[in-house]
Design a protein around this motif. Structure first.
Motif, mmCIF file in Angstrom:
data_model
loop_
_atom_site.group_PDB
_atom_site.id
_atom_site.type_symbol
_atom_site.label_atom_id
_atom_site.label_comp_id
_atom_site.label_asym_id
_atom_site.label_seq_id
_atom_site.Cartn_x
_atom_site.Cartn_y
_atom_site.Cartn_z
ATOM 1 N N LEU A 229 41.048 48.386 36.941
ATOM 2 C CA LEU A 229 41.874 47.184 36.752
ATOM 3 C C LEU A 229 42.906 47.064 37.858
ATOM 4 C CD1 LEU A 229 42.631 47.020 32.928
ATOM 5 C CD2 LEU A 229 41.019 45.663 34.255
ATOM 6 N N PRO B 227 50.829 42.587 38.963
ATOM 7 C CA PRO B 227 49.987 41.582 38.313
ATOM 8 C C PRO B 227 49.099 42.142 37.192
ATOM 9 C CG PRO B 227 48.858 42.365 40.259
ATOM 10 C CD PRO B 227 50.122 43.199 40.117
ATOM 11 N N ILE B 228 49.313 43.416 36.827
ATOM 12 C CA ILE B 228 48.433 44.016 35.811
ATOM 13 C C ILE B 228 48.642 43.324 34.460
ATOM 14 C CG2 ILE B 228 47.720 46.189 34.706
ATOM 15 C CD1 ILE B 228 47.075 46.051 37.681
ATOM 16 N N ASP C 97 38.481 37.659 28.250
ATOM 17 C CA ASP C 97 37.054 37.684 28.603
ATOM 18 C C ASP C 97 36.196 38.149 27.436
ATOM 19 O OD1 ASP C 97 35.124 37.339 30.856
ATOM 20 O OD2 ASP C 97 34.672 39.415 30.328
ATOM 21 N N ILE D 293 40.632 40.155 40.198
ATOM 22 C CA ILE D 293 40.535 39.710 38.801
ATOM 23 C C ILE D 293 41.472 38.536 38.536
ATOM 24 C CG2 ILE D 293 40.873 40.428 36.391
ATOM 25 C CD1 ILE D 293 39.906 43.243 37.290
ATOM 26 N N ILE D 294 42.615 38.509 39.209
ATOM 27 C CA ILE D 294 43.533 37.395 38.971
ATOM 28 C C ILE D 294 43.065 36.107 39.648
ATOM 29 C CG2 ILE D 294 45.583 38.801 38.511
ATOM 30 C CD1 ILE D 294 46.515 38.412 41.271
ATOM 31 N N LEU D 295 42.093 36.197 40.532
ATOM 32 C CA LEU D 295 41.540 34.972 41.125
ATOM 33 C C LEU D 295 40.669 34.262 40.097
ATOM 34 C CD1 LEU D 295 40.310 36.221 44.624
ATOM 35 C CD2 LEU D 295 42.225 34.677 44.193
ATOM 36 N N LYS D 296 40.907 32.979 39.944
ATOM 37 C CA LYS D 296 40.108 32.200 39.009
ATOM 38 C C LYS D 296 38.626 32.255 39.383
ATOM 39 C CE LYS D 296 40.317 27.627 36.842
ATOM 40 N NZ LYS D 296 38.900 27.340 36.693
ATOM 41 N N LYS E 226 43.649 38.670 31.140
ATOM 42 C CA LYS E 226 42.350 38.090 31.470
ATOM 43 C C LYS E 226 41.199 38.924 30.920
ATOM 44 C CE LYS E 226 41.251 35.797 35.198
ATOM 45 N NZ LYS E 226 41.055 35.262 36.568
ATOM 46 N N SER F 298 42.687 44.370 40.891
ATOM 47 C CA SER F 298 43.576 43.388 40.265
ATOM 48 C C SER F 298 43.667 42.094 41.067
ATOM 49 C CB SER F 298 44.970 43.981 40.052
ATOM 50 O OG SER F 298 45.519 44.410 41.278
ATOM 51 N N ARG F 299 43.698 42.215 42.403
ATOM 52 C CA ARG F 299 43.826 41.000 43.219
ATOM 53 C C ARG F 299 42.575 40.128 43.153
ATOM 54 N NH1 ARG F 299 47.849 43.674 43.132
ATOM 55 N NH2 ARG F 299 49.583 43.587 44.597
ATOM 56 N N PHE G 210 36.262 47.982 32.243
ATOM 57 C CA PHE G 210 36.988 48.553 33.377
ATOM 58 C C PHE G 210 37.870 49.720 32.947
ATOM 59 C CE2 PHE G 210 36.524 44.035 34.707
ATOM 60 C CZ PHE G 210 35.787 44.249 35.852
ATOM 61 N N LYS H 171 32.718 42.141 37.630
ATOM 62 C CA LYS H 171 31.591 42.873 37.018
ATOM 63 C C LYS H 171 30.300 42.602 37.777
ATOM 64 C CE LYS H 171 33.404 43.446 32.348
ATOM 65 N NZ LYS H 171 33.383 42.988 30.946
ATOM 66 N N PHE I 42 48.835 40.108 33.910
ATOM 67 C CA PHE I 42 47.875 39.002 33.850
ATOM 68 C C PHE I 42 46.437 39.535 33.864
ATOM 69 C CE2 PHE I 42 45.724 35.259 36.008
ATOM 70 C CZ PHE I 42 45.624 34.530 34.847
ATOM 71 N N VAL I 43 46.217 40.621 34.618
ATOM 72 C CA VAL I 43 44.871 41.229 34.673
ATOM 73 C C VAL I 43 44.446 41.646 33.271
ATOM 74 C CG1 VAL I 43 43.565 43.222 35.500
ATOM 75 C CG2 VAL I 43 45.036 41.963 37.083
ATOM 76 N N GLU J 94 44.387 28.357 34.717
ATOM 77 C CA GLU J 94 42.966 28.641 34.512
ATOM 78 C C GLU J 94 42.370 27.776 33.395
ATOM 79 O OE1 GLU J 94 41.573 32.581 34.667
ATOM 80 O OE2 GLU J 94 42.476 32.869 36.633
ATOM 81 N N GLY K 130 37.659 36.650 38.878
ATOM 82 C CA GLY K 130 37.944 36.986 37.484
ATOM 83 C C GLY K 130 37.225 38.247 37.022
ATOM 84 N N VAL K 131 37.230 38.440 35.712
ATOM 85 C CA VAL K 131 36.608 39.622 35.111
ATOM 86 C C VAL K 131 35.095 39.586 35.328
ATOM 87 C CG1 VAL K 131 36.200 40.798 32.921
ATOM 88 C CG2 VAL K 131 38.440 39.771 33.379
ATOM 89 N N LYS K 132 34.511 38.411 35.095
ATOM 90 C CA LYS K 132 33.054 38.289 35.209
ATOM 91 C C LYS K 132 32.588 38.519 36.644
ATOM 92 C CE LYS K 132 32.008 35.314 31.307
ATOM 93 N NZ LYS K 132 33.361 35.215 30.722
#
Lengths: 81, 268
Positions: free
Chosen positions: B8, A18-19, A29, B15-18, A25, B12-13, B3, B26, A21-22, A57, B21-23
């Motif tokens: 990353l 999944p990197i 961001d 970050i891919i969650l809505k 994202k 990753s598991r 990151f 962090k 998509f990571v 999303e 996510g990235v925010k």
């Protein structure tokens, strides 16, 4: 593709799900709402999953085109939070 | 902050969650969570928060690891028997995730030290095994306006609730004051099934993660109970604060922290 102003471009052909998509994202961001990211990706899993996940999303897929070498270029407009 | 490639991949598991996510990731890396009690509840809670990437984890516990702890306190191993629990917990977390800074407090929390210990943290986990500590943590968090997650486990039962200032009742709104000494059996006397700490402590970690990332609904205004023998969860709606609570009410009668007399118990 010239009609859109692309803010940033990333290449995710060197990583796997999944990197893929990571990294997409993380790049999104950094953008402001409404700005456009171009994502260069391989066919197969990334081409199937990345556009779908972006749509889930709430981001807007503007273009998704296959290149001569089989890779894809995706243009996505960032949605607000 | 940005990151690293390792981060990353590690997260990753998330970050891919809505919802994270990235925010959110962090926020987790910038968050500070204090766990009071590195026992049955605190052990799994600390491990999940460490794996999650909560950047700073504080652990307060005065005890040393005892062989009888190991049936449930999974952050400690056989070779750790005799070591301070805070030290053993820190070593485990360091092995799990180098992104986490661990602060240790090798002491019992009391009216003397608790305000100073909780001051720098965003969220507090009550992983203690006795009523005096639970009321002390509640009162201190109310006074310092800190959110915390209470939990308790015994035999095949567990419960938890979350206090967020101005958002719902505190532990004292619900339970008023400690029961008379020796009226309630301690875990040492009554026993507790090891996996109960895993279930309830992990739920406490979940509450902390949701609070930090601002995701979903917390157990504010609710008590969640779990009966493992019947395999029943019950989410009990609590009355809204009526302004008369002795500590979080409009005219609190408790304005200084209380050190209640401690019933004998060696480590949940």
């Amino acid at each position: 593709m010239a009609e859109y102003k692309i803010t940033d471009t990333i290449d995710i052909t060197d990583v796997n799900c999944p990197i893929t998509f990571v990294k997409t994202k993380v790049a999104l961001d950094e953008l402001d709402e409404g700005e456009i990211l171009k994502v260069h990706m391989n066919s197969g899993e990334p081409a199937q999953n990345v556009p779908r996940s972006l749509k889930e999303e709430g981001h807007e897929i503007l273009e998704f085109t296959q290149n001569d070498d089989g890779t894809y270029d995706l243009l996505v407009r960032k949605a607000g939070d | 902050m940005s990151f690293s490639n390792e981060q990353l991949e590690r997260y990753s598991r998330h970050i891919i969650l809505k919802e994270v996510g990235v925010k959110g990731q962090k926020k987790l890396l910038n968050a500070k969570v204090l766990i009071i009690g590195a026992g049955g509840l605190g052990a799994p809670c600390a491990m999940y928060l460490a794996a999650t990437g909560v950047g700073t984890i504080g652990i307060a516990d005065a005890d040393e690891v005892d062989l009888s702890n190991l049936q449930r306190q999974i952050i400690h191993a056989t070779e750790d028997v005799g070591k301070p629990k805070v030290q053993s917990a820190k070593e485990t977390i360091n092995k799990m995730n180098p992104d986490v800074t661990v602060n240790t407090y090798h002491e019992f929390v009391s009216s003397e030290n608790i305000m100073k210990i909780i001051k720098d943290y965003d969220f507090i986990i009550d992983g203690t095994d006795n009523f005096p500590a639970k009321f002390l943590i509640n009162d201190a968090c109310v006074m310092a306006k800190k959110p915390f997650c209470h939990a308790g486990i015994i035999r095949f039962q567990g419960q938890l609730m979350t206090y967020v200032p101005e958002k719902g009742p505190c532990y004292r709104c619900v339970f008023k004051e400690p029961p008379p000494k020796d009226a309630v059996p301690t875990c040492k006397q009554a026993g507790v099934i090891g996996a109960m700490g895993g279930i309830i402590g992990s739920l406490q970690a979940m509450e902390a993660i949701k609070y930090i990332t601002g995701t979903g609904e917390l157990l504010t205004g609710y008590l969640l109970t779990f009966n493992a023998l019947k395999m029943e969860f019950r989410k009990i709606k609590l009355p809204k604060p009526n302004g008369k609570c002795a500590v979080c009410g409009e005219n609190p009668s408790i304005t200084e922290l209380i050190d209640y007399e401690q019933a004998e118990c060696n480590g949940v």
